[in-house]
Design a protein around this motif. Structure first.
Motif, PDB file in Angstrom:
ATOM      1  N   GLY A 131       0.832  -1.209   0.000  1.00  0.00           N
ATOM      2  CA  GLY A 131       0.000   0.000   0.000  1.00  0.00           C
ATOM      3  C   GLY A 131       0.861   1.251   0.000  1.00  0.00           C
ATOM      4  N   ALA A 134       2.235   1.718  -3.466  1.00  0.00           N
ATOM      5  CA  ALA A 134       1.201   2.238  -4.367  1.00  0.00           C
ATOM      6  C   ALA A 134       0.992   3.731  -4.149  1.00  0.00           C
ATOM      7  N   HIS A 135       1.009   4.131  -2.879  1.00  0.00           N
ATOM      8  CA  HIS A 135       0.831   5.551  -2.544  1.00  0.00           C
ATOM      9  C   HIS A 135       2.001   6.378  -3.089  1.00  0.00           C
ATOM     10  N   GLN A 138       1.737   6.789  -6.747  1.00  0.00           N
ATOM     11  CA  GLN A 138       0.709   7.741  -7.140  1.00  0.00           C
ATOM     12  C   GLN A 138       1.259   9.168  -7.135  1.00  0.00           C
ATOM     13  N   ASP A 256      -4.275   7.623   3.541  1.00  0.00           N
ATOM     14  CA  ASP A 256      -4.512   8.617   2.490  1.00  0.00           C
ATOM     15  C   ASP A 256      -6.016   8.661   2.214  1.00  0.00           C
ATOM     16  N   THR A 259      -7.594   9.789  -1.171  1.00  0.00           N
ATOM     17  CA  THR A 259      -7.450   8.991  -2.390  1.00  0.00           C
ATOM     18  C   THR A 259      -7.699   7.501  -2.163  1.00  0.00           C
ATOM     19  N   ASN A 260      -7.495   7.041  -0.933  1.00  0.00           N
ATOM     20  CA  ASN A 260      -7.720   5.631  -0.596  1.00  0.00           C
ATOM     21  C   ASN A 260      -6.820   4.662  -1.368  1.00  0.00           C
ATOM     22  N   VAL A 261      -5.694   5.147  -1.850  1.00  0.00           N
ATOM     23  CA  VAL A 261      -4.811   4.302  -2.656  1.00  0.00           C
ATOM     24  C   VAL A 261      -4.306   3.106  -1.852  1.00  0.00           C
ATOM     25  N   ARG A 262      -3.934   3.360  -0.595  1.00  0.00           N
ATOM     26  CA  ARG A 262      -3.374   2.261   0.204  1.00  0.00           C
ATOM     27  C   ARG A 262      -4.413   1.164   0.426  1.00  0.00           C
ATOM     28  N   GLU A 264      -6.924   0.399  -1.273  1.00  0.00           N
ATOM     29  CA  GLU A 264      -7.352  -0.269  -2.500  1.00  0.00           C
ATOM     30  C   GLU A 264      -6.235  -1.079  -3.169  1.00  0.00           C
ATOM     31  N   ALA A 265      -5.003  -0.958  -2.656  1.00  0.00           N
ATOM     32  CA  ALA A 265      -3.851  -1.546  -3.345  1.00  0.00           C
ATOM     33  C   ALA A 265      -3.975  -3.067  -3.485  1.00  0.00           C
ATOM     34  N   ARG A 268      -4.913  -4.910  -6.949  1.00  0.00           N
ATOM     35  CA  ARG A 268      -3.911  -5.200  -7.981  1.00  0.00           C
ATOM     36  C   ARG A 268      -2.792  -6.100  -7.442  1.00  0.00           C
TER      37      ARG A 268
END
Ligand SMILES: NC(=O)c1ccc[n+]([C@@H]2O[C@H](COP(=O)([O-])OP(=O)(O)OC[C@H]3O[C@@H](n4cnc5c(N)ncnc54)[C@H](OP(=O)(O)O)[C@@H]3O)[C@@H](O)[C@H]2O)c1
Length: 312
Positions: A131, A134-135, A138, A256, A259-262, A264-265, A268
């Motif tokens: 995560g 990914a962050h 980004q 985060d 953005t919720n990137v972590r 949602e990582a 993938r």
């Protein structure tokens, strides 16, 4: 009874103790997990030393942020990001409180399915570093054909960031000790040794320039070389150089929510790790009772991959 590892004081790994506790019951929206693998992160060390808060009222302190295991009980409304969770499901949970344990209670919202092909040690240790990677990606936002510099590319966050960037079409130069250069080449990463003269060595590998940088180490060298080589300082991101906030680089930590990137990582990273297209080296595994020794190994900084507790 459940077995867990707690910090009985703030200090080094020697403050960790193995204790017995009641098996936790799940409340609404919670699940209980029999832990097969619990990832160790350097942040765990920072927590027990008191570097991120030393309120004695928090002792004994549960330690460990991520686990993989089998669900043994569910409370009402135990619905995770992938849907309802049931007893017997193989899952991954992060972040949790007190992952160094053979049994953990976690909120269902952080519990995702473990792909069957993913082995337990990787499952229990991939999501926090993944995560974070990914962050960082980004923020650095390498485009296909661009050159990305990753400081600490043989570290756990660095390995994932570098592989994902390569797979998305970037040219990746990664700093590492010599013993890790072959590993980086196997990921399609161009290795370079860190230390004096780093900027010149990177320039020689990227005469056309470096477009973005990810620092996973936090040394002045990593920050200064990035500032020297990357024109747009908003595309230099560090996960560790928290003393360099005035330099114009982007510092990221923890959550985060915008953005919720972590969070949602996993969508993938888990399938990729399960099919072998994304590698995460597990350097060592330890039984739960040897958590202090495992954390010492992580603290010393050259593990070369994840270190994982195997409680059962
Ligand atoms: N901000 C956040 O959200 C966040 C999240 C996760 C982790 N972190 C932090 O990020 C850092 C890295 O975490 P990690 O889990 O990836 O660590 P890790 O797996 O322990 O990796 C550390 C790597 O750093 C490399 N290294 C050591 N000294 C170096 C130097 N001077 N220059 C370049 N590389 C060097 C080592 O590679 P060699 O063996 O090749 O030397 C080692 O493989 C830690 O400080 C951690 O606390 C922050």
């Amino acid at each position: 009874m459940a077995t867990k590892v707690v910090a009985t004081a703030f200090g080094g790994p020697e403050v960790l103790s193995v204790v017995e506790a009641e098996v936790p019951q799940p409340g609404p929206g919670e699940v209980v997990i029999a832990v097969k693998a619990a990832g160790i992160n350097l942040f765990d060390y920072k927590v027990i030393t008191g570097a991120v808060g030393a309120d004695p009222a928090r002792l004994p302190l549960p330690v460990g942020l991520e686990v993989a295991g089998v669900v043994t009980a569910v409370g009402p409304d135990a619905v995770g990001p992938a849907g309802p969770i049931g007893v017997g499901d193989e899952v991954i949970a992060a972040p949790v409180a007190g992952g160094y344990a053979d049994t953990v209670t976690a909120p269902a919202r952080v519990v995702v399915p473990k792909p069957p092909a993913l082995d337990w040690p990787v499952a229990g240790s991939i999501l926090l570093v993944g995560g974070t990677a990914a962050h960082a990606l980004q923020v650095a936002a390498p485009k296909p054909g661009e050159t990305l510099l990753v400081h600490g590319a043989a570290g756990s966050v660095g390995q994932i960031a570098a592989q994902v960037a390569v797979q998305d079409g970037a040219r990746v130069i990664g700093t590492a000790g010599e013993s890790n250069h072959e590993l980086l080449r196997s990921y399609g990463v161009i290795p370079v040794t860190y230390g004096a003269g780093l900027a010149d060595r990177v320039r020689a590998l990227a005469p056309e320039g470096v477009d973005a940088a990810i620092d996973t180490i936090g040394t002045d060298e990593a920050v200064d070389v990035s500032l020297e080589l990357v024109a747009d300082h908003a595309r230099i991101v560090s996960i560790a150089a928290f003393g360099r906030g005035d330099s114009g680089i982007v510092l990221i930590s923890g959550d985060d929510p915008a953005t919720n990137v972590r969070a949602e990582a996993w969508r993938r990273l888990l399938p990729a790790a399960a099919d072998g297209s994304l590698k995460l080296v597990v350097a060592r595994t330890y039984p739960l009772a040897e958590a202090a020794e495992a954390l010492r190994f992580v603290r010393d900084g050259h593990a070369g991959g994840k270190v994982v507790l195997l409680p059962s």
